[in-house]
Each structure stands twice: as structure tokens, then as C-alpha cells.
Design an enzyme around this catalytic site. Structure first.
Site, PDB file in Angstrom:
ATOM      1  N   LYS A  21       0.842  -1.221   0.000  1.00 54.32           N
ATOM      2  CA  LYS A  21       0.000   0.000   0.000  1.00 54.32           C
ATOM      3  C   LYS A  21       0.866   1.255   0.000  1.00 54.32           C
ATOM      4  O   LYS A  21       0.616   2.196  -0.748  1.00 54.32           O
ATOM      5  CB  LYS A  21      -0.901  -0.004   1.237  1.00 54.32           C
ATOM      6  CG  LYS A  21      -1.528   1.353   1.553  1.00 54.32           C
ATOM      7  CD  LYS A  21      -2.370   1.331   2.797  1.00 54.32           C
ATOM      8  CE  LYS A  21      -1.695   1.731   4.074  1.00 54.32           C
ATOM      9  NZ  LYS A  21      -1.310   3.131   4.253  1.00 54.32           N
ATOM     10  N   ASN A  22       1.910   1.252   0.861  1.00 51.78           N
ATOM     11  CA  ASN A  22       2.694   2.471   1.038  1.00 51.78           C
ATOM     12  C   ASN A  22       3.684   2.721  -0.091  1.00 51.78           C
ATOM     13  O   ASN A  22       4.503   3.629  -0.027  1.00 51.78           O
ATOM     14  CB  ASN A  22       3.398   2.439   2.393  1.00 51.78           C
ATOM     15  CG  ASN A  22       2.387   2.585   3.515  1.00 51.78           C
ATOM     16  OD1 ASN A  22       1.224   2.917   3.266  1.00 51.78           O
ATOM     17  ND2 ASN A  22       2.803   2.330   4.751  1.00 51.78           N
ATOM     18  N   ARG A  93      -3.519  10.330   2.925  1.00 57.30           N
ATOM     19  CA  ARG A  93      -2.366  11.230   2.975  1.00 57.30           C
ATOM     20  C   ARG A  93      -1.726  11.398   1.596  1.00 57.30           C
ATOM     21  O   ARG A  93      -0.767  12.135   1.433  1.00 57.30           O
ATOM     22  CB  ARG A  93      -1.320  10.690   3.972  1.00 57.30           C
ATOM     23  CG  ARG A  93      -1.891  10.548   5.372  1.00 57.30           C
ATOM     24  CD  ARG A  93      -0.844  10.317   6.403  1.00 57.30           C
ATOM     25  NE  ARG A  93       0.063  11.424   6.580  1.00 57.30           N
ATOM     26  CZ  ARG A  93      -0.238  12.578   7.164  1.00 57.30           C
ATOM     27  NH1 ARG A  93      -1.429  12.793   7.624  1.00 57.30           N
ATOM     28  NH2 ARG A  93       0.683  13.517   7.284  1.00 57.30           N
ATOM     29  N   CYS A 117      -4.253   7.539   8.897  1.00 58.59           N
ATOM     30  CA  CYS A 117      -4.542   6.944  10.205  1.00 58.59           C
ATOM     31  C   CYS A 117      -4.473   7.972  11.321  1.00 58.59           C
ATOM     32  O   CYS A 117      -3.631   8.862  11.310  1.00 58.59           O
ATOM     33  CB  CYS A 117      -3.562   5.817  10.472  1.00 58.59           C
ATOM     34  SG  CYS A 117      -4.029   4.374   9.555  1.00 58.59           S
ATOM     35  N   ASP A 306       4.951   0.301  12.089  1.00 57.04           N
ATOM     36  CA  ASP A 306       3.707  -0.371  11.672  1.00 57.04           C
ATOM     37  C   ASP A 306       3.669  -1.844  12.082  1.00 57.04           C
ATOM     38  O   ASP A 306       2.632  -2.478  12.007  1.00 57.04           O
ATOM     39  CB  ASP A 306       3.540  -0.270  10.152  1.00 57.04           C
ATOM     40  CG  ASP A 306       3.615   1.158   9.685  1.00 57.04           C
ATOM     41  OD1 ASP A 306       2.611   1.850   9.746  1.00 57.04           O
ATOM     42  OD2 ASP A 306       4.726   1.583   9.298  1.00 57.04           O
ATOM     43  N   VAL A 328       8.987   6.450  16.547  1.00 61.27           N
ATOM     44  CA  VAL A 328       8.646   7.099  15.273  1.00 61.27           C
ATOM     45  C   VAL A 328       7.447   8.038  15.430  1.00 61.27           C
ATOM     46  O   VAL A 328       7.480   9.182  14.979  1.00 61.27           O
ATOM     47  CB  VAL A 328       8.392   6.043  14.164  1.00 61.27           C
ATOM     48  CG1 VAL A 328       8.022   6.725  12.852  1.00 61.27           C
ATOM     49  CG2 VAL A 328       9.621   5.161  13.982  1.00 61.27           C
TER      50      VAL A 328
HETATM   51  N1  EPU Z   1       6.948  14.217  10.534  1.00 57.99           N
HETATM   52  C1  EPU Z   1       7.013  15.547  10.860  1.00 57.99           C
HETATM   53  N2  EPU Z   1       6.815  16.465   9.874  1.00 57.99           N
HETATM   54  C2  EPU Z   1       6.536  16.086   8.582  1.00 57.99           C
HETATM   55  C3  EPU Z   1       6.484  14.712   8.261  1.00 57.99           C
HETATM   56  C4  EPU Z   1       6.688  13.802   9.268  1.00 57.99           C
HETATM   57  O1  EPU Z   1       7.260  15.905  12.011  1.00 57.99           O
HETATM   58  O2  EPU Z   1       6.350  16.964   7.720  1.00 57.99           O
HETATM   59  C5  EPU Z   1       7.145  13.220  11.601  1.00 57.99           C
HETATM   60  C6  EPU Z   1       5.852  12.419  11.863  1.00 57.99           C
HETATM   61  O3  EPU Z   1       4.988  13.115  12.718  1.00 57.99           O
HETATM   62  C7  EPU Z   1       6.410  11.146  12.452  1.00 57.99           C
HETATM   63  C8  EPU Z   1       7.725  10.958  11.709  1.00 57.99           C
HETATM   64  O4  EPU Z   1       8.071  12.231  11.171  1.00 57.99           O
HETATM   65  O5  EPU Z   1       6.647  11.333  13.819  1.00 57.99           O
HETATM   66  C9  EPU Z   1       7.703   9.943  10.614  1.00 57.99           C
HETATM   67  O6  EPU Z   1       6.632  10.211   9.711  1.00 57.99           O
HETATM   68  P1  EPU Z   1       6.726   9.854   8.165  1.00 57.99           P
HETATM   69  O7  EPU Z   1       6.667  11.112   7.380  1.00 57.99           O
HETATM   70  O8  EPU Z   1       7.880   8.934   7.961  1.00 57.99           O
HETATM   71  O9  EPU Z   1       5.376   9.055   7.958  1.00 57.99           O
HETATM   72  P2  EPU Z   1       4.392   9.134   6.723  1.00 57.99           P
HETATM   73  O10 EPU Z   1       5.136   9.276   5.461  1.00 57.99           O
HETATM   74  O11 EPU Z   1       3.291  10.087   7.014  1.00 57.99           O
HETATM   75  C10 EPU Z   1       4.429   6.596   6.136  1.00 57.99           C
HETATM   76  C11 EPU Z   1       3.412   5.512   6.101  1.00 57.99           C
HETATM   77  C12 EPU Z   1       3.015   5.123   7.509  1.00 57.99           C
HETATM   78  C13 EPU Z   1       4.264   4.672   8.255  1.00 57.99           C
HETATM   79  C14 EPU Z   1       5.334   5.768   8.206  1.00 57.99           C
HETATM   80  C15 EPU Z   1       6.641   5.339   8.848  1.00 57.99           C
HETATM   81  C16 EPU Z   1       2.217   5.974   4.059  1.00 57.99           C
HETATM   82  C17 EPU Z   1       0.963   6.408   3.406  1.00 57.99           C
HETATM   83  N3  EPU Z   1       2.228   5.974   5.373  1.00 57.99           N
HETATM   84  O12 EPU Z   1       3.783   7.687   6.784  1.00 57.99           O
HETATM   85  O13 EPU Z   1       2.148   4.019   7.387  1.00 57.99           O
HETATM   86  O14 EPU Z   1       3.927   4.388   9.576  1.00 57.99           O
HETATM   87  O15 EPU Z   1       5.587   6.155   6.856  1.00 57.99           O
HETATM   88  O16 EPU Z   1       7.155   4.217   8.189  1.00 57.99           O
HETATM   89  O17 EPU Z   1       3.193   5.614   3.407  1.00 57.99           O
HETATM   90  C18 EPU Z   1       0.238   2.704   7.782  1.00 57.99           C
HETATM   91  O18 EPU Z   1       0.463   2.155   6.697  1.00 57.99           O
HETATM   92  O19 EPU Z   1      -0.622   2.287   8.613  1.00 57.99           O
HETATM   93  C19 EPU Z   1       1.006   3.903   8.138  1.00 57.99           C
HETATM   94  C20 EPU Z   1       0.651   4.741   9.113  1.00 57.99           C
END
Ligand code: EPU
Length: 432
Positions: A21-22, A93, A117, A306, A328
Site C-alpha cells: 500500500k505504502n 495522505r 490513520c 507499523d 517514530v
Molecule cells: N513528521 C514531521 N513532519 C513532517 C512529516 C513527518 O514531524 O512533515 C514526523 C511524523 O509526525 C512522524 C515521523 O516524522 O513522527 C515519521 O513520519 P513519516 O513522514 O515517515 O510518515 P508518513 O510518510 O506520514 C508513512 C506511512 C506510515 C508509516 C510511516 C513510517 C504511508 C501512506 N504511510 O507515513 O504508514 O507508519 O511512513 O514508516 O506511506 C500505515 O500504513 O498504517 C502507516 C501509518
């Protein structure tokens, strides 16, 4: 939608896993970088993929889905109408990643407020700062973000934390920017490397250097791609946890060992058995009892955040005290309240327990958990709050004796294809 699960039985059989998915959602967004045809294979039938394809269609793209293949043509794209934009608000997202491709193709983009989420605040400051560094003008209001740019320019960007989404943002925005972009403290998750491989096939010039640095030299034009998306290691881990938790045995077809090394080590430590086969990985419980363990979630190659929720459910069945330190997300233990109502003994702490001190340590977040096992779980009414917590409740319902009623299963369907059908094929009594 609700389902009822009769727990207390081991699961046995095999399940198939498809594209992650991601990864798939971002790879579909990449098709907007070119007017040529793109073909993505191994596409799962999940809500987040349908939403992404609906967005591409609303932007004027043509999408054809046949079996696991998805053909996308975006030769004539246009900005979405306001009503179309609103219909995507709060659902996913993915829209934030439309910025790079649409700024390159149309010079402007409106991004509705994001969904995804409910696991804490999930800011997008890294995305906005990166886009500004690349030359975008960003206006924020309560409905979302409006961005415009007359061509993006390469820049030096350093992330405060190796964010997956912000790294993808920089990749998708800089491949068509003028000049060189150097991204430091980048995320290097396998899903990102899969996206980099796909962009390289499209003609992008990207190098993944040592020490989390990614260098992108912008090109004038990208062409189409044909790509097979990497398998979903989050889904694979979810079934592996269900196998050990119920004392069962599951072959997860197409699971890939190299993306799951850290998980497999922990799985073995707690008494899980696995066999890596040509067509996937088979998981079972090797020892009579599950053993307690210490876990710290981290960015790749660490133990994924995750994987934490399904693993915590398994640890409620371990013989002794386990500690899990979530580094994280600041707020990813909310789901343990329901587990405690089912009979688990999980206590949350603000301190960084067990290992390194993390960026949440000096702040007021309950981000460490002590899990005292082994506790029998009681069946009951369960409401799914988010995707991974949702699947972890399914595992809890499988362990619990009696019938559990699980509400909001559509949230699980965002990321798990036909999980009810898969449960049934593993011998679980499920009814709606
Ligand atoms: N963060 C910030 N500012 C930002 C972006 C992120 O402070 O602008 C922080 C977040 O708050 C968090 C950390 O950085 O504390 C990591 O967030 P990240 O940006 O890596 O997460 P994401 O890209 O929003 C994706 C996956 C998540 C997965 C994370 C970590 C997708 C759609 N989502 O989220 O997956 O947990 O990477 O691997 O790719 C899931 O599939 O259930 C899910 C939540």
C-alpha cells in the site's frame, strides 16, 4: 461495517500478499510526472489504491485496471474542480504527494486537508519546507494548501527526521526540477527504494548515497514505466503475528525476506518459527510459550512502527514482561486501551524505556509500553480506530475465547485486501 469473529482457534493455511500500500499509491502518483503510458503490476485491491486512482481520474487521467495490472495515461491533465477536491478531503495522505507532479505539469495545485490513520498529529512541515526550498509559493488556509511555481529549482534540503513522506515529496518534486537537489537525512525504507527504481525507469537521475543522502539531478522530461510493485511487508508481518499468536501456521505467499530481516530476528527471539521459501515465507510458533522481548521502533533498517501494534498483541501472550519503545510516532499506543479492556496488562510511560532516549523523551507523550504476559483475552465489542491497530484487534479477537464484534472494518480494508476472505480461508469463523 461490522464483523463477528469466533476466537480461540489456531489459524492454518496460506494467504497471498500483493503490492505494498505504502508504495503502490506513491508509484501511481508518479504516473502524473509524464504524459506517456505507465503500467504498474501487482496492484492490490484496497481502498487507498482506489482513492488514488479516483484522484488521478479527477485530474483528467485515464485509468484501466485488469486483474493486478493498472494502466495509467495522463496525457491531458487539469486541475480538479472544487467539489472534486472536497470529496478527497480527510480520506488519505496521498494528496500531499500530488504537489511535485502537478507543479511540474500545471504550475499550481490545491491540496485538501489530509486524512490517513489517526495516530497523532502527523504534521506536514517537512513537506512544506522542502517545497518552499525548491521554489514553490505555498499558501495555507483551513481547507488545505494552495501552491504555485513557475518551474521548481534544485536545492539542498535537510530533513529534521528521516520522514518517509517528506523523502517521497522531495523525490517526486525534484526529478523534473532544474538542477541538482541534495536531500540529507532521507528515509531509505524499501518502499522508497522501490519508488526510486521506478523513477529511474522513467528516466530520472537519482543516486542513493551513503549516510541517508539522496541526490537528484533534474531532467527535462520523463517517460512512462512498466513496474512490478514490491510486496507488502506490513501485511506479511500482520499474518505472521496472527500465526504465532494463535499457535497456528501460515504461508504468506510472496513475502520477501530481505525487507523483513529485523522483524524475522525478533520473531525468532520470541519463539516464532519461519521458513523462507521460493514463493514466500511460512510462519508458525516454534516453542510452547511465547517469550518476552524488548523492542524499539525505528526508521529502516530498524523495527518498523507499523509492525508494533500486531506485535504488542502477540506479547500479551508472552510468558513475562516485554517493553516496547515507540520512537517514530509520539502517540501510537492509544490502541492498547481496548486490549486492556479485553484483559491485557499494558502500562504506558512517558519515559524512553529500555534503550536510547528519543525525541519524545523530554515531552509529555506516552510512548513506551510495558506488557505483562501472559493474559487470557476476553471477546467483546471492538471499534477499529486506525488501520494497523485494526488488524491487531483482529489478532486479539482470534486469541480471545468467544465471539468478538468488530466495528469499522472498512478502515482495515484501506490497506488489507479481502482480509475477511483470507481469515475464512485460514479456518476462522467470520460472519457479518
Ligand atoms: N513528521 C514531521 N513532519 C513532517 C512529516 C513527518 O514531524 O512533515 C514526523 C511524523 O509526525 C512522524 C515521523 O516524522 O513522527 C515519521 O513520519 P513519516 O513522514 O515517515 O510518515 P508518513 O510518510 O506520514 C508513512 C506511512 C506510515 C508509516 C510511516 C513510517 C504511508 C501512506 N504511510 O507515513 O504508514 O507508519 O511512513 O514508516 O506511506 C500505515 O500504513 O498504517 C502507516 C501509518
Amino acid at each position: 461495517m461490522d464483523i463477528k469473529i469466533q476466537g480461540g482457534k489456531s489459524i492454518k493455511g496460506e494467504v497471498e500478499t500483493h503490492g505494498a500500500k505504502n508504495c503502490v499509491t506513491k508509484e501511481l502518483v508518479a504516473s502524473l510526472l509524464t504524459s506517456s503510458e505507465c503500467v504498474l503490476e501487482n496492484v492490490p485491491d484496497i481502498i487507498d489504491v482506489s482513492l488514488t486512482l479516483d484522484m488521478i481520474t479527477a485530474l483528467g487521467g485515464k485509468v484501466e485496471r485488469k486483474d493486478r495490472s493498472c494502466v495509467v495515461r495522463t496525457s491531458n491533465i487539469k486541475l480538479m474542480k472544487r467539489s472534486e477536491i472536497d470529496s478527497f478531503s480527510g480520506k488519505s495522505r496521498v494528496p500531499i504527494l500530488l504537489c511535485g507532479p502537478l507543479l511540474a505539469r500545471l504550475g499550481e495545485v490545491f491540496v485538501p486537508s489530509l486524512g490517513g490513520c489517526n495516530i497523532g498529529p502527523r504534521p506536514i512541515d517537512f513537506h512544506i519546507n522542502a517545497l518552499k526550498s525548491l521554489g514553490a509559493i505555498v499558501e495555507e488556509n483551513e481547507d488545505g494548501l494552495y501552491l504555485k511555481a513557475d518551474g521548481l529549482m534544485g536545492a539542498k534540503i535537510a530533513l529534521d527526521y528521516p520522514s518517509v513522506g517528506a523523502t517521497e515529496q522531495v523525490l517526486l518534486s525534484s526529478v523534473l526540477a532544474k538542477g541538482k537537489t541534495v536531500l540529507s537525512n532521507a528515509a531509505v525504507e524499501p518502499e522508497i527504494i522501490d519508488l526510486v527504481s521506478l523513477l529511474q525507469k522513467m528516466g530520472a537521475e537519482i543516486s542513493v548515497d551513503t549516510d541517508r543522502q539522496i541526490t537528484i539531478v533534474g531532467v527535462e522530461k520523463l517517460h512512462g514505466y512498466r513496474h512490478v510493485a514490491m510486496p507488502d511487508r506490513l501485511e506479511a508481518v500482520s499474518w505472521a503475528c496472527a500465526a504465532i499468536a494463535t499457535g497456528g501456521e501460515v504461508l504468506v505467499k510472496d513475502a520477501r525476506q530481505k525487507d523483513m530481516i529485523t522483524f524475522l530476528n525478533k520473531y525468532r527471539q520470541i519463539g516464532g518459527g519461519f521458513e523462507v521459501r521460493d514463493n514466500g515465507i511460512k510462519f508458525w510458533r516454534e516453542t510452547d510459550i511465547v517469550k518476552p522481548v524488548f523492542i524499539e521502533t525505528d526508521v529502516h533498517p530498524g523495527f518498523m512502527t507499523d509492525w508494533q501494534q500486531p506485535f504488542v498483541v502477540v506479547l500479551t501472550q508472552a510468558d513475562g514482561v516485554s517493553i516496547v519503545h515507540e520512537t517514530v510516532y509520539e502517540n501510537r499506543f492509544g490502541f492498547t486501551e481496548t486490549l486492556n479492556k479485553m484483559g491485557a496488562k499494558i502500562q504506558l510511560y512517558r519515559d524512553c524505556l529500555g534503550g536510547m532516549s528519543c525525541r519524545f523523551g523530554q515531552r509529555n507523550y506516552l510512548h513506551s509500553a510495558v506488557i505483562v504476559g501472559r493474559t487470557p483475552l476476553k471477546a467483546g465489542k471492538i471499534v477499529v480506530p486506525d488501520l494497523r491497530a485494526g488488524f491487531s484487534y483482529i489478532i486479539a479477537a482470534l486469541i480471545a475465547k468467544g465471539v468478538s464484534q468488530i466495528q469499522n472494518i472498512n478502515i482495515i480494508e484501506r490497506g488489507y485486501e479481502d482480509f475477511v476472505g483470507k481469515l475464512t480461508s485460514l479456518g476462522v469463523d467470520v460472519c457479518s
